[in-house]
Design a protein around this motif. Structure first.
Motif, short mmCIF file in Angstrom:
data_model
loop_
_atom_site.label_atom_id
_atom_site.label_comp_id
_atom_site.label_asym_id
_atom_site.label_seq_id
_atom_site.Cartn_x
_atom_site.Cartn_y
_atom_site.Cartn_z
N GLU A 17 3.90 -1.99 7.55
CA GLU A 17 2.56 -2.39 8.02
C GLU A 17 1.78 -1.17 8.53
N VAL A 25 -4.16 0.10 2.40
CA VAL A 25 -3.78 -0.88 1.37
C VAL A 25 -3.07 -2.05 2.05
N ARG A 26 -2.75 -3.06 1.24
CA ARG A 26 -2.02 -4.22 1.78
C ARG A 26 -0.54 -3.89 1.87
N GLU A 28 2.00 -5.56 0.93
CA GLU A 28 2.75 -5.88 -0.29
C GLU A 28 2.73 -4.70 -1.27
N THR A 29 1.64 -3.95 -1.26
CA THR A 29 1.54 -2.80 -2.16
C THR A 29 2.58 -1.75 -1.77
N PHE A 32 6.02 -3.01 -2.99
CA PHE A 32 6.23 -2.77 -4.42
C PHE A 32 6.36 -1.28 -4.73
N LYS A 37 8.29 -0.70 -8.21
CA LYS A 37 7.73 -1.69 -9.15
C LYS A 37 6.24 -1.48 -9.38
N TYR A 38 5.65 -0.56 -8.63
CA TYR A 38 4.22 -0.31 -8.82
C TYR A 38 3.97 1.18 -8.98
#
Lengths: 64, 133
Positions: A17, A25-26, A28-29, A32, A37-38
């Motif tokens: 966080e 950014v959020r 979740e980003t 990932f 995964k991103y």
């Protein structure tokens, strides 16, 4: 590709966080990103490396 | 509260105040149009206040979107548009061949429903994936 965001985060005692807030950014980003995964844009990779006081090539290690 | 949410809430409150003012001062000449305007302003007020306060409660100071969610939103809209295009083409053919007839309102309603459902489902699915290629 090996991603060392988690290690650097632990080094500076930052939560996902906190890092997300620093980078804008959020959460979740960041999740990932850590899981590999991103694929971030160059801009985001730079912001993350700057927030973790390191360089892009130390955070994202490409293996042949 | 973010500036954007403050604007939404402000617009909502202003719409409500105008509706109340109309109710107080125009109560004697309550024509169909005054009544419609009051209903519209009240609904708009509720929607804007809900948007401002609701989004503040969900996101607070966190960003609503970032580069990943923007990519997902763009792909979601593309999926929604393509599915809707196919649906409208099929409806046109069915109508032309006299297989299935619909009124304009039914066709528009179905199109809007499919467009929204596809967008919601695609977004939920894509957000579970890390990245989209």
């Amino acid at each position: 590709m090996k991603i060392k965001i988690k290690e650097f985060r632990a080094k500076y005692n930052l939560t996902q966080e906190d890092l997300a807030k620093k980078v804008g950014v959020r959460r979740e980003t960041i999740v990932f990103l850590e899981k590999g995964k991103y694929n971030p844009s160059l801009n985001l990779a730079y912001k993350v490396s700057k927030a973790l006081k390191t360089t892009i090539d130390e955070l994202f290690i490409f293996e042949d | 509260m973010k500036k954007e949410y403050k604007y939404y809430t402000g617009i909502g409150v202003a719409a409500f105040l105008v509706a109340i003012t109309l109710q107080i001062f125009w109560s004697g000449i309550d024509t169909i149009w005054v009544s419609r305007i009051k209903s519209f302003l009240t609904t708009a007020g509720i929607v804007f206040i809900a948007l401002g306060v609701g989004r503040h409660m969900i996101y607070k100071e966190k960003p609503e979107e970032d580069e990943r969610t923007k990519k997902i939103s763009a792909l979601t809209l593309s999926y929604s548009w393509i599915v809707t295009f196919v649906l409208v083409s099929v409806l046109l053919l069915l109508d032309k061949w006299d297989i299935f007839k619909m009124t304009v309102m039914q066709a528009l309603g179905l199109t809007m429903f499919v467009m929204i459902v596809v967008a919601i489902v695609a977004e939920l699915y894509l957000k579970r994936k890390g990245d989209i290629e």
